[in-house]
Design a protein around this motif. Structure first.
Motif, PDB file in Angstrom:
ATOM      1  N   LEU A 289     -29.759  26.498 -31.988  1.00 48.11           N
ATOM      2  CA  LEU A 289     -29.520  26.231 -30.572  1.00 48.11           C
ATOM      3  C   LEU A 289     -28.404  27.105 -30.005  1.00 48.11           C
ATOM      4  CD1 LEU A 289     -29.783  22.363 -30.865  1.00 48.11           C
ATOM      5  CD2 LEU A 289     -31.327  23.805 -29.534  1.00 48.11           C
TER       6      LEU A 289
ATOM      7  N   ALA B 183     -28.804  30.278 -27.239  1.00 52.63           N
ATOM      8  CA  ALA B 183     -28.109  30.237 -25.950  1.00 52.63           C
ATOM      9  C   ALA B 183     -27.240  31.477 -25.743  1.00 52.63           C
ATOM     10  CB  ALA B 183     -27.255  28.975 -25.871  1.00 52.63           C
TER      11      ALA B 183
ATOM     12  N   HIS C 288     -29.839  23.815 -23.984  1.00 53.80           N
ATOM     13  CA  HIS C 288     -29.317  24.305 -25.260  1.00 53.80           C
ATOM     14  C   HIS C 288     -28.095  23.506 -25.693  1.00 53.80           C
ATOM     15  CE1 HIS C 288     -31.577  28.230 -24.901  1.00 53.80           C
ATOM     16  NE2 HIS C 288     -31.602  28.037 -26.217  1.00 53.80           N
TER      17      HIS C 288
END
Length: 457
Positions: free
Chosen positions: A319, A323, A438
């Motif tokens: 994640l 991002a 995110h």
């Protein structure tokens, strides 16, 4: 697979871009809620598929990142360069990854593991930024295929010797002590260990076999970088954990100890390399190598804490790095360059973008309340119980992760902005939604930490 069916159900040549996007989003959100509520059985198994906390968590990550990469790709280049074909490759990659994570047969696992390279290569070649994307794709294919072909021979030999190719039945039919002895005197354990894990070490990647990753990231579009960092690197970690059990490497030493130390010291060297990068995406890619080295050390520690930390680190890094690549793309769209020298003063141009840079740089250095913090808390004792001498590279890696994360933030946000910057109209709502989606899971997961511990080693 759910989001693929939703996407195809909208169907037709007149299918709108936003319908495709919401098909992916609804499928991913439904999968998240299903896993969160306990609706997915973590110990269920069938003849072809199996599901536990490891595979189910990574499938949810796959569906989530796939929806986010479609949101991130709503740029001019993607919209007007065959968007239907782009979504098709995203869905094919999604389907292959879901089958790979749920597959219970080791031979079919290998087939789909290698098949994931095809749509990834198509995304890099079809929607990459520069002509060098062909060389980057060739690097990726040569590195991964060369390392994985010996694994195919080992898998076939293991199936023939162990009488089964099922991940679960192998442990039932043969004890772990017998698995390490089944190769005979003609093949040394260290060679089997190296051949069995080489394909996953390249895909992870481990230091010294990582050169394909920065090249692929630099030439890939934002969607390609997000899927590489968010999902495909986790495919290497997943295969590492599965084959570690399947081939019975728990009791082995020798070469495993060498690789253990090499992974940590390699991660330390990679952290120093981050300071010499002048390209935004290259710096983020090298930081991924450092984080995956720490995850690899957690796997080689051969402890329950280490394996749980490895899973948590894969989810958090998937994640966070996705991002960061999306943020690097937003900077690139406004300045026309990814150079750290040119990307300065964004704090004066767009403060809300600087806020998101700060939040994800903080997550990248494993600060609370991210799941990254919990993973490092678990991985530290598991490595130190293995050997106290590893405290030096481990402590230095943790410290340097904070240093290059702050270096990345300060380099891009402070200083005077360039005069040639494109007209800045602020952040759109879908861009802010992308960053929020995110950030939310990587911090919420620490409140639901039992999701990480659902997989009983």
């Amino acid at each position: 697979m759910l989001n693929l069916s939703l996407l195809l159900s909208v169907g037709g040549s007149n299918m709108n871009w936003y319908y495709r996007l919401w098909g992916l989003c609804v499928g991913s959100l439904f999968s998240i809620l299903l896993l969160w509520s306990g609706g997915v059985s973590m110990n269920s198994e069938s003849f072809w598929l199996m599901s536990d906390g490891l595979s189910s968590s990574l499938v949810v990550l796959t569906l989530w990142i796939s929806a986010l990469m479609v949101i991130a790709s709503q740029s001019f280049k993607i919209k007007f360069n065959k968007p239907s074909l782009f979504c098709f490759f995203v869905c094919v990659l999604n389907l292959i990854l879901v089958i790979t994570f749920f597959c219970s047969n080791v031979v079919w696992f290998y087939v789909f593991f290698e098949a994931s390279l095809v749509p990834t290569l198509a995304l890099i070649l079809g929607w990459g930024y520069q002509p060098e994307r062909l060389q980057a794709g060739m690097y990726m294919m040569l590195y991964t295929i060369t390392a994985s072909l010996p694994l195919l021979v080992l898998i076939l030999l293991s199936v023939e010797t162990g009488l089964t190719g099922d991940f679960i039945l192998k442990e039932v039919l043969m004890g772990k002590s017998n698995q390490s002895e089944m190769w005979g005197a003609s093949v040394t354990k260290d060679v089997v260990f190296m051949v069995g894990l080489a394909a996953f070490l390249v895909k992870l990647p481990m230091f010294s076999v990582h050169l394909w990753l920065p090249k692929a990231h630099v030439e890939a579009p934002v969607a390609g970088s997000m899927v590489l960092a968010g999902i495909l690197l986790k495919l290497g970690g997943y295969g590492l954990l599965r084959m570690y059990q399947f081939l019975g490497f728990g009791a082995l030493g020798g070469l495993k100890d060498v690789l253990f130390c090499f992974a940590l010291w390699g991660g330390l060297i990679t952290s120093f390399i981050c300071f010499r990068q002048i390209d935004l995406k290259s710096l983020i890619a090298y930081s991924s190598v450092g984080h995956m080295s720490l995850m690899l050390a957690g796997v080689f520690s051969n402890s329950s804490w280490g394996w749980h930390a490895a899973l948590g680190m894969m989810l958090a890094h998937g994640l966070c790095s996705s991002a960061l690549f999306a943020l690097a793309n937003y900077n690139y769209e406004k300045t026309g360059t990814r150079s750290l020298v040119m990307n300065k003063g964004m704090l004066l141009v767009c403060p809300i973008l600087s806020m998101w840079w700060f939040l994800f740089c903080v997550v990248n250095m494993a600060a609370p309340p991210s799941i990254n913090l919990l993973s490092e808390i678990l991985v530290f004792p598991s490595i130190l119980f293995y050997s106290l001498w590893l405290l030096i590279p481990l402590g230095m890696m943790s410290f340097l992760a904070a240093v290059y994360s702050l270096f990345l933030y300060v380099s891009t946000q402070h200083g005077g902005f360039s005069k040639f910057i494109f007209p800045f109209v602020g952040m759109k709502s879908n861009s802010l939604l992308l960053l929020f989606l995110h950030y939310l899971p990587v911090n919420i997961m620490i409140m639901k930490a039992d999701v990480i511990c659902l997989w009983v080693v």
